[in-house]
Design a protein around this motif. Sequence first.
Motif, PDB file in Angstrom:
ATOM      1  N   LEU A   1       0.817  -1.204   0.000  1.00 17.07           N
ATOM      2  CA  LEU A   1       0.000   0.000   0.000  1.00 17.07           C
ATOM      3  C   LEU A   1       0.854   1.258   0.000  1.00 17.07           C
ATOM      4  O   LEU A   1       0.566   2.234  -0.700  1.00 17.07           O
ATOM      5  CB  LEU A   1      -0.935  -0.023   1.212  1.00 17.07           C
ATOM      6  N   GLU A   2       1.924   1.256   0.788  1.00 21.65           N
ATOM      7  CA  GLU A   2       2.822   2.408   0.820  1.00 21.65           C
ATOM      8  C   GLU A   2       3.434   2.664  -0.555  1.00 21.65           C
ATOM      9  O   GLU A   2       3.575   3.806  -0.995  1.00 21.65           O
ATOM     10  CB  GLU A   2       3.944   2.163   1.830  1.00 21.65           C
ATOM     11  N   ASN A   3       3.761   1.588  -1.228  1.00 21.53           N
ATOM     12  CA  ASN A   3       4.473   1.678  -2.506  1.00 21.53           C
ATOM     13  C   ASN A   3       3.718   2.512  -3.540  1.00 21.53           C
ATOM     14  O   ASN A   3       4.324   3.324  -4.262  1.00 21.53           O
ATOM     15  CB  ASN A   3       4.711   0.261  -3.038  1.00 21.53           C
ATOM     16  N   ALA A   4       2.408   2.309  -3.617  1.00 17.88           N
ATOM     17  CA  ALA A   4       1.627   3.004  -4.642  1.00 17.88           C
ATOM     18  C   ALA A   4       1.308   4.436  -4.271  1.00 17.88           C
ATOM     19  O   ALA A   4       0.738   5.167  -5.086  1.00 17.88           O
ATOM     20  CB  ALA A   4       0.330   2.241  -4.931  1.00 17.88           C
ATOM     21  N   MET A   5       1.684   4.846  -3.056  1.00 16.73           N
ATOM     22  CA  MET A   5       1.346   6.192  -2.613  1.00 16.73           C
ATOM     23  C   MET A   5       2.551   7.110  -2.565  1.00 16.73           C
ATOM     24  O   MET A   5       2.540   8.130  -1.877  1.00 16.73           O
ATOM     25  CB  MET A   5       0.666   6.130  -1.247  1.00 16.73           C
TER      26      MET A   5
ATOM     27  N   HIS B   1      10.160   6.101  -5.682  1.00 24.34           N
ATOM     28  CA  HIS B   1      10.849   4.898  -6.141  1.00 24.34           C
ATOM     29  C   HIS B   1      10.787   4.674  -7.655  1.00 24.34           C
ATOM     30  O   HIS B   1      11.486   3.814  -8.181  1.00 24.34           O
ATOM     31  CB  HIS B   1      10.233   3.667  -5.466  1.00 24.34           C
ATOM     32  N   THR B   2       9.949   5.430  -8.353  1.00 26.32           N
ATOM     33  CA  THR B   2       9.641   5.050  -9.740  1.00 26.32           C
ATOM     34  C   THR B   2      10.840   5.152 -10.678  1.00 26.32           C
ATOM     35  O   THR B   2      10.967   4.354 -11.613  1.00 26.32           O
ATOM     36  CB  THR B   2       8.481   5.894 -10.288  1.00 26.32           C
ATOM     37  N   ALA B   3      11.725   6.118 -10.448  1.00 24.22           N
ATOM     38  CA  ALA B   3      12.861   6.298 -11.355  1.00 24.22           C
ATOM     39  C   ALA B   3      13.811   5.109 -11.327  1.00 24.22           C
ATOM     40  O   ALA B   3      14.478   4.819 -12.325  1.00 24.22           O
ATOM     41  CB  ALA B   3      13.622   7.573 -11.003  1.00 24.22           C
ATOM     42  N   THR B   4      13.881   4.397 -10.205  1.00 23.18           N
ATOM     43  CA  THR B   4      14.778   3.247 -10.105  1.00 23.18           C
ATOM     44  C   THR B   4      14.042   1.934 -10.333  1.00 23.18           C
ATOM     45  O   THR B   4      14.408   1.145 -11.206  1.00 23.18           O
ATOM     46  CB  THR B   4      15.470   3.233  -8.730  1.00 23.18           C
ATOM     47  N   VAL B   5      12.989   1.693  -9.569  1.00 25.06           N
ATOM     48  CA  VAL B   5      12.273   0.424  -9.684  1.00 25.06           C
ATOM     49  C   VAL B   5      11.631   0.257 -11.057  1.00 25.06           C
ATOM     50  O   VAL B   5      11.623  -0.828 -11.641  1.00 25.06           O
ATOM     51  CB  VAL B   5      11.204   0.307  -8.577  1.00 25.06           C
ATOM     52  N   HIS B   6      11.106   1.359 -11.602  1.00 28.95           N
ATOM     53  CA  HIS B   6      10.391   1.299 -12.881  1.00 28.95           C
ATOM     54  C   HIS B   6      11.163   2.003 -14.003  1.00 28.95           C
ATOM     55  O   HIS B   6      10.563   2.581 -14.917  1.00 28.95           O
ATOM     56  CB  HIS B   6       9.005   1.927 -12.725  1.00 28.95           C
ATOM     57  N   ALA B   7      12.482   1.944 -13.931  1.00 31.12           N
ATOM     58  CA  ALA B   7      13.307   2.647 -14.923  1.00 31.12           C
ATOM     59  C   ALA B   7      12.989   2.204 -16.347  1.00 31.12           C
ATOM     60  O   ALA B   7      13.054   3.013 -17.282  1.00 31.12           O
ATOM     61  CB  ALA B   7      14.788   2.430 -14.607  1.00 31.12           C
TER      62      ALA B   7
ATOM     63  N   ALA C   1       2.997  -3.797 -11.552  1.00 31.71           N
ATOM     64  CA  ALA C   1       2.635  -4.446 -10.292  1.00 31.71           C
ATOM     65  C   ALA C   1       3.652  -5.522  -9.928  1.00 31.71           C
ATOM     66  O   ALA C   1       4.022  -5.674  -8.755  1.00 31.71           O
ATOM     67  CB  ALA C   1       1.232  -5.046 -10.392  1.00 31.71           C
ATOM     68  N   ARG C   2       4.122  -6.264 -10.916  1.00 29.99           N
ATOM     69  CA  ARG C   2       5.109  -7.316 -10.628  1.00 29.99           C
ATOM     70  C   ARG C   2       6.471  -6.712 -10.276  1.00 29.99           C
ATOM     71  O   ARG C   2       7.210  -7.275  -9.447  1.00 29.99           O
ATOM     72  CB  ARG C   2       5.211  -8.280 -11.806  1.00 29.99           C
ATOM     73  N   GLU C   3       6.819  -5.588 -10.889  1.00 33.26           N
ATOM     74  CA  GLU C   3       8.050  -4.906 -10.494  1.00 33.26           C
ATOM     75  C   GLU C   3       7.977  -4.471  -9.029  1.00 33.26           C
ATOM     76  O   GLU C   3       8.940  -4.634  -8.265  1.00 33.26           O
ATOM     77  CB  GLU C   3       8.294  -3.692 -11.391  1.00 33.26           C
ATOM     78  N   ASP C   4       6.836  -3.921  -8.644  1.00 30.36           N
ATOM     79  CA  ASP C   4       6.666  -3.474  -7.260  1.00 30.36           C
ATOM     80  C   ASP C   4       6.726  -4.657  -6.295  1.00 30.36           C
ATOM     81  O   ASP C   4       7.411  -4.606  -5.270  1.00 30.36           O
ATOM     82  CB  ASP C   4       5.339  -2.737  -7.099  1.00 30.36           C
ATOM     83  N   ALA C   5       6.002  -5.729  -6.614  1.00 34.13           N
ATOM     84  CA  ALA C   5       6.010  -6.894  -5.735  1.00 34.13           C
ATOM     85  C   ALA C   5       7.422  -7.443  -5.594  1.00 34.13           C
ATOM     86  O   ALA C   5       7.839  -7.852  -4.495  1.00 34.13           O
ATOM     87  CB  ALA C   5       5.064  -7.973  -6.270  1.00 34.13           C
ATOM     88  N   GLY C   6       8.181  -7.439  -6.686  1.00 34.79           N
ATOM     89  CA  GLY C   6       9.542  -7.962  -6.639  1.00 34.79           C
ATOM     90  C   GLY C   6      10.446  -7.163  -5.711  1.00 34.79           C
ATOM     91  O   GLY C   6      11.184  -7.729  -4.895  1.00 34.79           O
TER      92      GLY C   6
ATOM     93  N   PRO D   1      10.747  13.910   1.903  1.00 37.26           N
ATOM     94  CA  PRO D   1       9.542  14.733   1.709  1.00 37.26           C
ATOM     95  C   PRO D   1       8.552  14.112   0.732  1.00 37.26           C
ATOM     96  O   PRO D   1       7.349  14.414   0.787  1.00 37.26           O
ATOM     97  CB  PRO D   1      10.115  16.052   1.182  1.00 37.26           C
ATOM     98  N   ARG D   2       9.046  13.244  -0.162  1.00 41.20           N
ATOM     99  CA  ARG D   2       8.157  12.601  -1.129  1.00 41.20           C
ATOM    100  C   ARG D   2       7.405  11.416  -0.520  1.00 41.20           C
ATOM    101  O   ARG D   2       6.589  10.788  -1.186  1.00 41.20           O
ATOM    102  CB  ARG D   2       8.961  12.163  -2.355  1.00 41.20           C
ATOM    103  N   ASP D   3       7.708  11.108   0.735  1.00 44.46           N
ATOM    104  CA  ASP D   3       7.041  10.019   1.446  1.00 44.46           C
ATOM    105  C   ASP D   3       5.981  10.538   2.410  1.00 44.46           C
ATOM    106  O   ASP D   3       5.649   9.873   3.390  1.00 44.46           O
ATOM    107  CB  ASP D   3       8.068   9.204   2.248  1.00 44.46           C
ATOM    108  N   ASP D   4       5.444  11.719   2.163  1.00 44.36           N
ATOM    109  CA  ASP D   4       4.512  12.311   3.127  1.00 44.36           C
ATOM    110  C   ASP D   4       3.280  11.448   3.366  1.00 44.36           C
ATOM    111  O   ASP D   4       2.804  11.308   4.492  1.00 44.36           O
ATOM    112  CB  ASP D   4       4.115  13.729   2.703  1.00 44.36           C
ATOM    113  N   VAL D   5       2.774  10.817   2.309  1.00 44.86           N
ATOM    114  CA  VAL D   5       1.584   9.979   2.493  1.00 44.86           C
ATOM    115  C   VAL D   5       1.956   8.675   3.194  1.00 44.86           C
ATOM    116  O   VAL D   5       1.146   8.117   3.939  1.00 44.86           O
ATOM    117  CB  VAL D   5       0.887   9.706   1.145  1.00 44.86           C
ATOM    118  N   VAL D   6       3.174   8.187   2.993  1.00 40.20           N
ATOM    119  CA  VAL D   6       3.634   7.007   3.727  1.00 40.20           C
ATOM    120  C   VAL D   6       3.607   7.302   5.227  1.00 40.20           C
ATOM    121  O   VAL D   6       3.195   6.464   6.036  1.00 40.20           O
ATOM    122  CB  VAL D   6       5.047   6.600   3.274  1.00 40.20           C
ATOM    123  N   HIS D   7       4.035   8.498   5.601  1.00 40.25           N
ATOM    124  CA  HIS D   7       3.970   8.899   7.009  1.00 40.25           C
ATOM    125  C   HIS D   7       2.523   8.959   7.484  1.00 40.25           C
ATOM    126  O   HIS D   7       2.195   8.495   8.593  1.00 40.25           O
ATOM    127  CB  HIS D   7       4.635  10.264   7.193  1.00 40.25           C
TER     128      HIS D   7
END
Length: 285
Positions: free
Chosen positions: A103-107, A111-117, A234-239, A260-266
């Motif tokens: 849930l945190e991941n999608a909010m 991470h997108t520049a590295t995980v979803h490069a 979704a599979r990249e995120d799960a991995g 600061p980009r993790d404000d919703v995670v907080h």
Amino acid sequence: EGAGRRQRLVCPYHAWSFGLDGSLLRAPGMEEVPHFDHAKESLIPIRMEQWAGNVFINYDESAPGLMAHMGNFPDLFATHRVEDMRWVFGVEIQAACNWKMLLENAMESYHTATVHARTVGAQTSVTFQGEDNWAAIQVQSTMTTAVLDKSAPAPFPQIEGLDEQARKGTYFTLLYPTIQFVFAQDCMWWLAVRPVSPERSVLSVGGCFPKEYVEMPNFQELAQPYFTRWEAVAREDAGILERQQKGVSSVLFKPGLLSPRDDVVHTMGEWVRQRIGIAAYNEPF
């Protein structure tokens, strides 16, 4: 198991059959059991409510109703007209990680520049002021984020009647505790997380389009890039989250700082902390 249309539900073990209201219709081999009462052997009822064609279940009979829980959530996305959409895609992914990680991941777009490069790439987002039971960010892009190829025009037009803010990008939302709706300019998809254990979850991903798109003769061909994107990301995120789970399971693990980009995670962490009690932690979030 499975999905479809049936007039009754039949247990594959002893062939007891139940009506769609859960009542026991037939129990082969139980005819001579003393005091056997069909009414007492019905299926366990589960609380169910609907919003815009989406079905929600709740195991807690004392919890507030769905619309009270959602608050003004439906208002922000009213011009997407979810009630007029049709479900066209679904996949379930087994993930060896804690449910909160998914849930945190999608909010966050951190991470997108590295995980979803190799897929969606770097993204920027703005945070919307949610209410007690929901949160939202919007990934800024005048083109839909639901396809990977940004060099060509989007396969489908924008939904007619979108408000000005909706045309600016894709909303990624969290409806606490485990449901995420994503509202792009031309479609909607969801991510629903089912906790299985502290280190295992099931991620359900589904996609919807306006019914007029689904009725196009070449819909399947046009929609395939969306299906590919939804499952691949979704599979990249799960991995990556399975790798993160190994990290947090280390005897040497301790939480780090948020960006600061993790404000919703907080915000999510605070929502959980308030409901389970601060005593569960050595230090507050």
